[in-house]
Write an enzyme that holds these catalytic residues in place. Structure first.
Site, PDB file in Angstrom:
ATOM      1  N   SER A  98      17.073  -8.584  -8.513  1.00 29.77           N
ATOM      2  CA  SER A  98      16.307  -7.537  -7.975  1.00 29.77           C
ATOM      3  C   SER A  98      17.042  -6.562  -6.923  1.00 29.77           C
ATOM      4  O   SER A  98      17.864  -7.294  -6.263  1.00 29.77           O
ATOM      5  CB  SER A  98      14.973  -7.828  -7.351  1.00 29.77           C
ATOM      6  N   TYR A 126       9.650 -13.548  -1.304  1.00 30.63           N
ATOM      7  CA  TYR A 126      10.192 -13.239  -2.604  1.00 30.63           C
ATOM      8  C   TYR A 126      11.445 -12.822  -2.468  1.00 30.63           C
ATOM      9  O   TYR A 126      12.437 -13.218  -3.220  1.00 30.63           O
ATOM     10  CB  TYR A 126       9.373 -12.190  -3.217  1.00 30.63           C
ATOM     11  N   LYS A 148      15.584 -14.099  -4.195  1.00 25.64           N
ATOM     12  CA  LYS A 148      16.393 -13.449  -5.131  1.00 25.64           C
ATOM     13  C   LYS A 148      17.933 -13.517  -4.239  1.00 25.64           C
ATOM     14  O   LYS A 148      18.848 -13.729  -4.952  1.00 25.64           O
ATOM     15  CB  LYS A 148      16.124 -12.310  -5.396  1.00 25.64           C
TER      16      LYS A 148
HETATM   17  C1  UD1 Z   1       8.177  -3.748  -4.850  1.00 27.73           C
HETATM   18  C2  UD1 Z   1       8.713  -4.711  -3.828  1.00 27.73           C
HETATM   19  C3  UD1 Z   1      10.360  -5.326  -4.265  1.00 27.73           C
HETATM   20  C4  UD1 Z   1      10.107  -6.026  -5.736  1.00 27.73           C
HETATM   21  C5  UD1 Z   1       9.502  -4.706  -6.680  1.00 27.73           C
HETATM   22  C6  UD1 Z   1       9.294  -5.307  -7.984  1.00 27.73           C
HETATM   23  C7  UD1 Z   1       7.784  -4.350  -1.864  1.00 27.73           C
HETATM   24  C8  UD1 Z   1       7.783  -3.804  -0.247  1.00 27.73           C
HETATM   25  N1  UD1 Z   1       8.688  -4.601  -2.601  1.00 27.73           N
HETATM   26  O1  UD1 Z   1       9.091  -2.778  -4.907  1.00 27.73           O
HETATM   27  O2  UD1 Z   1      10.710  -6.281  -3.355  1.00 27.73           O
HETATM   28  O3  UD1 Z   1      11.518  -6.351  -6.200  1.00 27.73           O
HETATM   29  O4  UD1 Z   1       8.246  -4.448  -6.272  1.00 27.73           O
HETATM   30  O5  UD1 Z   1       9.019  -4.389  -8.897  1.00 27.73           O
HETATM   31  O6  UD1 Z   1       6.837  -4.757  -2.207  1.00 27.73           O
HETATM   32  N2  UD1 Z   1       2.738   2.338  -4.113  1.00 27.73           N
HETATM   33  C9  UD1 Z   1       1.484   2.963  -3.558  1.00 27.73           C
HETATM   34  N3  UD1 Z   1       0.316   2.531  -4.021  1.00 27.73           N
HETATM   35  C10 UD1 Z   1       0.273   1.323  -4.615  1.00 27.73           C
HETATM   36  C11 UD1 Z   1       1.377   0.767  -4.865  1.00 27.73           C
HETATM   37  C12 UD1 Z   1       2.626   1.240  -4.806  1.00 27.73           C
HETATM   38  O7  UD1 Z   1       1.624   4.074  -2.894  1.00 27.73           O
HETATM   39  O8  UD1 Z   1      -0.923   0.778  -4.724  1.00 27.73           O
HETATM   40  C13 UD1 Z   1       4.189   2.918  -3.888  1.00 27.73           C
HETATM   41  C14 UD1 Z   1       4.796   2.153  -3.014  1.00 27.73           C
HETATM   42  O9  UD1 Z   1       4.857   2.492  -1.333  1.00 27.73           O
HETATM   43  C15 UD1 Z   1       6.304   2.501  -3.389  1.00 27.73           C
HETATM   44  C16 UD1 Z   1       6.026   2.796  -4.805  1.00 27.73           C
HETATM   45  O10 UD1 Z   1       4.757   2.976  -5.031  1.00 27.73           O
HETATM   46  O11 UD1 Z   1       6.888   3.640  -2.664  1.00 27.73           O
HETATM   47  C17 UD1 Z   1       6.565   1.546  -5.620  1.00 27.73           C
HETATM   48  O12 UD1 Z   1       6.143   0.410  -5.312  1.00 27.73           O
HETATM   49  P1  UD1 Z   1       6.040  -0.859  -5.973  1.00 27.73           P
HETATM   50  O13 UD1 Z   1       5.661  -0.711  -7.278  1.00 27.73           O
HETATM   51  O14 UD1 Z   1       5.309  -2.030  -5.338  1.00 27.73           O
HETATM   52  O15 UD1 Z   1       7.766  -1.074  -5.852  1.00 27.73           O
HETATM   53  P2  UD1 Z   1       8.608  -1.394  -4.779  1.00 27.73           P
HETATM   54  O16 UD1 Z   1       7.843  -1.323  -3.327  1.00 27.73           O
HETATM   55  O17 UD1 Z   1       9.676  -0.637  -5.016  1.00 27.73           O
END
Ligand code: UD1
Length: 329
Positions: free
Chosen positions: A134, A161, A165
């Site tokens: 990842s 997590y 990795k």
């Molecule tokens: C997350 C994990 C990362 C993992 C990846 C797998 C964290 C900090 N990181 O990455 O370690 O490898 O998932 O796919 O959790 N967001 C919102 N509202 C939500 C959900 C997400 O605003 O309810 C935003 C988050 O702030 C982020 C973006 O959407 O900016 C993507 O979020 P997410 O899908 O959780 O992925 P990552 O944070 O990039």
């Protein structure tokens, strides 16, 4: 070949492609021939169900065992019964939040499953390991680190997590088994058979809001130094990701080093508000509210996927339009 954890989201797509190389956006060239392409799947359904196996059974032939990789003796028996040349490892827990709440569950499952597989690969002289890593291994990256290349510094991630990795990559480097780690950025797109109990990633949450299962999406922050203040990520269509696995399998043949990593992303970052905007453009209503930042979130993360393009002949063909379009297939 053996695929562990392949009843899950990404593994099931890869199996589907192995069984039907013409699915997706056109045929894919595979060096795998009939003699070496027996497919064996092991999954314990900890984050999936028999549904995905039943679905895949309609697509082609494979042997399935429901077993946990933590049971070394049982997995040893499966290795005795088949002649594997390659293992594809998808069997890891992936919820960041859950890993913080239950770190030992993550360390045990994500590390022991790998160690058992590596021991058995050594015992039965299985040469190649393709591992689902990842972008989390780049840790808490700064805007100045972007785009992330495989040469970007790998930092200890903050969550259990992420650490698993990171450790797995280090463990693989030390073992005498040809390993390719694919560093996924943010895989999205349709799910063959949904299974995960922990849906905290952006796309699944948006889909729950659209389906009315959730009131609204909480957007974690709009004060980042990005184009619209919301965080930017490199989302990648599951089909593109699946195809990269087939090309990586081809790559094992001429691989000279014992360890390779490849970034799998589109190279283009989209903000959370842009993602919402694309869903709305395609006719969906996404209720949302801007709230505080989520702890541990980087402002922006996106890949330079030039190495995969150059060495694997891979590039992400789909963009955000297709990712959103295919979310509800
Ligand atoms: C997350 C994990 C990362 C993992 C990846 C797998 C964290 C900090 N990181 O990455 O370690 O490898 O998932 O796919 O959790 N967001 C919102 N509202 C939500 C959900 C997400 O605003 O309810 C935003 C988050 O702030 C982020 C973006 O959407 O900016 C993507 O979020 P997410 O899908 O959780 O992925 P990552 O944070 O990039």
């Amino acid at each position: 070949m053996l695929l562990v954890g392949a009843a899950g989201y990404i593994g099931s797509h890869v199996v589907n492609l192995l069984l039907n190389p013409t699915e997706g956006y056109g045929p894919i060239e595979s060096i795998l021939d009939g003699a070496t392409s027996e497919i064996v799947i092991i999954d314990d359904f900890s984050n999936s169900t028999m549904d995905s196996i039943d679905y895949l059974k309609k697509k082609g032939n494979f042997t399935f065992y429901q077993e946990t990789l933590l049971n070394y003796e049982k997995i040893d028996k499966i290795f005795q019964q088949h002649k594997f040349h390659t293992v594809l490892h998808f069997a890891a827990f992936k919820s960041v939040g859950e890993s913080v709440a239950s770190p030992l569950k993550y360390y045990e499952n994500n590390l022991m499953s790998l160690i058992n597989i590596l021991k058995l690969m050594q015992k039965y002289k299985v040469g190649n390991l393709l591992y689902s890593s990842s972008a989390t291994v780049y840790g808490d990256c700064e805007m100045s680190d972007l785009p992330l290349t495989e040469k970007s510094s790998v930092k200890m991630p903050l969550t259990p997590y992420g650490k698993t990795k990171f450790f797995v990559e280090e463990i693989c480097k030390d073992c005498d088994i040809k390993t390719i780690c694919l560093r996924y950025f943010n895989p999205v797109g349709y799910v063959l058979r949904e299974n995960s109990k922990y849906q905290t990633n952006l796309f699944p949450v948006i889909m729950s809001v659209i389906k009315g299962e959730k009131d609204k999406l909480l957007v974690y922050g709009n004060d980042y130094p990005t184009k619209d203040g919301s965080p930017v990520r490199d989302y990648i269509h599951i089909n593109c990701l699946g195809r990269a696995h087939i090309l990586a399998l081809n790559y094992f043949q001429g691989m000279e080093s014992n360890f390779e990593v490849f970034n799998l992303g589109t190279g283009k970052g989209y903000s959370v508000l842009e993602v919402i905007g694309e869903f709305e453009r395609q006719g969906y209503t996404v209720k949302y509210e801007i709230v505080d930042r989520r702890e541990g979130d980087a402002a922006a993360v996106f890949a330079d996927a030039g190495k995969a393009r150059e060495l694997l002949g891979w590039k992400a063909e789909y963009g955000l339009t297709e990712m959103v379009r295919d979310s509800f297939i």
